[in-house]
Design an enzyme around this catalytic site. Structure first.
Site, PDB file in Angstrom:
ATOM      1  N   HIS A  33     -33.287  10.814   7.363  1.00  0.00           N
ATOM      2  CA  HIS A  33     -32.465  12.027   7.338  1.00  0.00           C
ATOM      3  C   HIS A  33     -31.074  11.596   6.890  1.00  0.00           C
ATOM      4  CE1 HIS A  33     -30.346  15.658   8.708  1.00  0.00           C
ATOM      5  NE2 HIS A  33     -29.443  14.828   9.185  1.00  0.00           N
ATOM      6  N   CYS A 101     -33.110  17.776   4.033  1.00  0.00           N
ATOM      7  CA  CYS A 101     -31.741  17.266   4.110  1.00  0.00           C
ATOM      8  C   CYS A 101     -31.401  16.368   2.929  1.00  0.00           C
ATOM      9  CB  CYS A 101     -31.558  16.502   5.421  1.00  0.00           C
ATOM     10  SG  CYS A 101     -32.765  15.171   5.628  1.00  0.00           S
TER      11      CYS A 101
END
Length: 664
Positions: A33, A101
């Site tokens: 992420h 993301c």
């Protein structure tokens, strides 16, 4: 001016790095992420575009911070960009694999600096999804993102996988417990609500992680020219789909594009293929389209090594499929052997040769006990004897799992626990350090059978060499062969059979054949034992050589078929393959007694040659110098193998086909 940084987190909190090899057979260092830090704010995409103070999100402290340079843009301009992006990066569009993301941070970095996030994060090699576990997990992840109401934001309740979806993914893993833990950890990290911003300092910058792969989808989402240029630089074949929000024909052809992406992106390394989607209405997608003269949607551009070679306009699904196949044919031309008729070779099974006969457990334990008693054992050796011999935990398990009575059925689901395997390994290490190599063979015979349990093989593949019994016995075999220890004949024979049984577990086989694993030691043992004076040893060595070649062949066939090669994929190495071919040919030249050994050696040679990526460049010249065809055909003549040469019809056909069609 402001510094631009990339904060990197691992959604699995280290579980991917720790457990991925057990789950997938491939090392995955993290489920990444990312967020972008600029103008004193950390900005990321999850439940919409979120902002917090640096390092204060619900992901905690970043695993590392990557310097992305500086931006010449002012804060107001960036705020205007974020306002526009919030309309497209909405909570209901988030997908853990396809639009996540990393898609968002790549766009932000491209807007701010003209660059892109590191390739080990942004590349989409489908390594994870092409494993059995990843393929089974795909429907689970998709199910997590089905909203009961269109446009509804994701919540923990709606994003939980159904029991059936989760069970399918978990059951595809060799270790369901670990699979469940990893799924739970990723879901918890990905879908937790954002923590409120608070004061705090960012973690110190760390060197970039050396990532072998990452979890991602086979479709790139690009919203700026720099991201597209990065993909063109890093992928050999690229198919770009220019679309727009209001385009009806785009929605019609989009499922075809997605199906092609999932079916065609199993390559990795330098042989990557990228399927890219550019929405002209999102971010700087319009600029990316204008650069290539896109005036209407849908339009598809096809690139080979960064150069545009074709353009397709309109929602023509059959033509899209044809052009994708043509591009991939040009990028990755088929091996010449794919059109070569090899009926006998193709009929060969690529299943490993395994030595499954249960030993006389009591005789083995008595023999090992007598060796230990005669050695003036230390306290540690006596404790090891207690574990292996007196308590008999290993033999009791093996006799239940692999009963001597072939009519007996072992209990369903019986498998050794990690604790039990660890205990056996510690005792094995102690005993092998105390006894001469020649006296260790009873213990090796127990491990020979134990490796038929996949849990044992997986444990051995994922634990350090110092306590790994396969590695320990491999080193002992190398030492015995190098020193020509005639008294160690039984040990060498059983160690070869144990190594052959290691191929019952693909994860352990990859460990033995990987350049970073035991390839050098395993090759030395194979080369030396193929020339051993004892016929039984040579036959066992031929079986091991066959297993190595068959494992390579499986990976090559999978790759050509476009299927997942993860389970059997080993990094090809021309020099290593030449060494193996040389050893097999020398063994064939010297083998004048055992027709069984000739059969296995010829089959091994066939698999080493067929579909080899270095066949024409390295192997053909080498085969010519060694007169490989003559070496094989001699085996069919009188005196070549026994008085009358090879007699079995199927072996003669194999020798003839390999000599005539694979040897120049």
């Amino acid at each position: 001016m402001s510094k631009v940084e990339l904060y990197v987190y691992d959604l699995s909190n280290g579980l991917a790095k720790q457990l991925s090899r057990q789950l997938t057979g491939k090392q995955i260092d993290g489920i990444w992420h990312t967020s972008v830090v600029v103008f004193g704010r950390e900005i990321f995409y999850g439940q919409g575009v979120c902002e917090t103070l640096p390092g204060q999100s619900h992901h905690g402290k970043p695993l590392q911070i990557v310097d992305m340079g500086e931006t010449a843009l002012d804060q107001d301009t960036f705020n205007e960009y974020l306002t526009e992006m919030r309309q497209h990066y909405t909570a209901d569009k988030y997908h853990l694999l396809e639009f996540n993301c990393n898609s968002f941070t790549n766009d932000c970095v491209g807007f701010l600096t003209g660059g892109s996030i590191p390739s080990w994060i942004s590349d989409l090699p489908s390594d994870f999804l092409s494993t059995p576990f990843g393929a089974a997990l795909r429907p689970t992840i998709d199910a997590m993102f089905r909203r009961p109401v269109p446009g509804a934001a994701p919540t923990l309740a709606t994003l939980r996988p159904s029991p059936a979806d989760a069970a399918a993914a978990i059951s595809a893993s060799p270790n369901p417990g670990l699979a469940a833990s990893l799924l739970q950890a990723v879901a918890s990290q990905a879908f937790s609500p954002t923590a409120p911003a608070s004061s705090g300092s960012a973690a110190p910058s760390a060197p970039p992680l050396a990532s072998s792969s990452t979890v991602s989808a086979p479709i790139h989402i690009c919203t700026n020219p720099s991201s597209l240029h990065s993909l063109l630089r890093t992928h050999k074949a690229v198919i770009v789909f220019f679309t727009s929000t209001t385009c009806g024909p785009c929605r019609m052809v989009e499922p075809v594009f997605e199906d092609l992406a999932y079916a065609k992106t199993h390559r990795s390394g330098k042989d990557r293929t990228a399927f890219v989607k550019v929405d002209m209405d999102v971010g700087l997608g319009g600029q990316a389209g204008a650069e290539w003269g896109i005036r209407a949607t849908p339009t598809f551009l096809f690139f080979l090594e960064g150069k545009k070679i074709h353009e397709l306009k309109g929602a023509n699904a059959p033509e899209l499929r044809s052009q994708v196949d043509l591009l991939l044919y040009q990028a990755f031309p088929p091996h010449p052997h794919t059109s070569l008729p090899l009926p006998v070779v193709e009929a060969l099974s690529t299943n490993p040769i395994l030595f499954t006969q249960p030993p006389a457990y009591d005789n083995l334990l008595n023999k090992l006990s007598s060796f230990i008693d005669a050695s003036s054992p230390s306290h540690q050796v006596l404790e090891a004897k207690e574990q292996i011999i007196t308590r008999r935990t290993m033999s009791l398990y093996l006799s239940a799992r692999f009963p001597s009575d072939r009519n007996a059925s072992p209990p369903k689901g019986l498998s050794a626990s990690p604790q039990l395997i660890s205990s056996w390994s510690a005792s094995t290490r102690t005993i092998t350090q105390a006894l001469p190599t020649a006296q260790v063979f009873p213990l090796v015979d127990l491990w020979r059978l134990a490796l038929l349990d996949e849990a044992v093989g997986t444990w051995c593949a994922t634990n350090p060499s110092a306590i790994n019994p396969v590695h320990i016995f491999l080193r002992k075999a190398d030492e015995a062969l190098s020193a020509s220890q005639s008294e160690a004949r039984n040990f060498i024979l059983i160690a070869l059979r144990m190594l052959a049984n290691a191929f019952a577990c693909s994860v352990l086989a990859k460990d033995l054949l990987s350049a970073a694993g035991q390839r050098v030691a395993a090759t030395k043992v194979i080369v030396s034992s193929l020339l051993h004076a004892d016929t039984a040893v040579r036959t066992a060595a031929a079986s091991l050589a066959f297993n190595v070649a068959a494992f390579l062949q499986k990976g090559r066939v999978d790759k050509i078929r476009g299927a997942s090669a993860t389970d059997n994929e080993v990094e090809e190495d021309g020099e290593w393959e030449v060494e193996l071919v040389s050893a097999v040919l020398e063994a064939l030249s010297n083998e004048g007694q055992s027709e069984e050994a000739v059969h296995r050696l010829t089959a091994a040679l066939a698999f080493l040659l067929r579909l080899s990526p270095v066949y024409e460049s390295q192997l053909v010249p080498f085969l010519e110098v060694l007169h490989a065809k003559d070496t094989l055909m001699v085996k069919l003549a009188a005196g070549g193998c026994g008085e009358k040469g090879v007699q079995k019809k199927e072996v003669r056909k194999l020798v003839e086909e390999v000599a005539e069609k694979l040897c120049p």
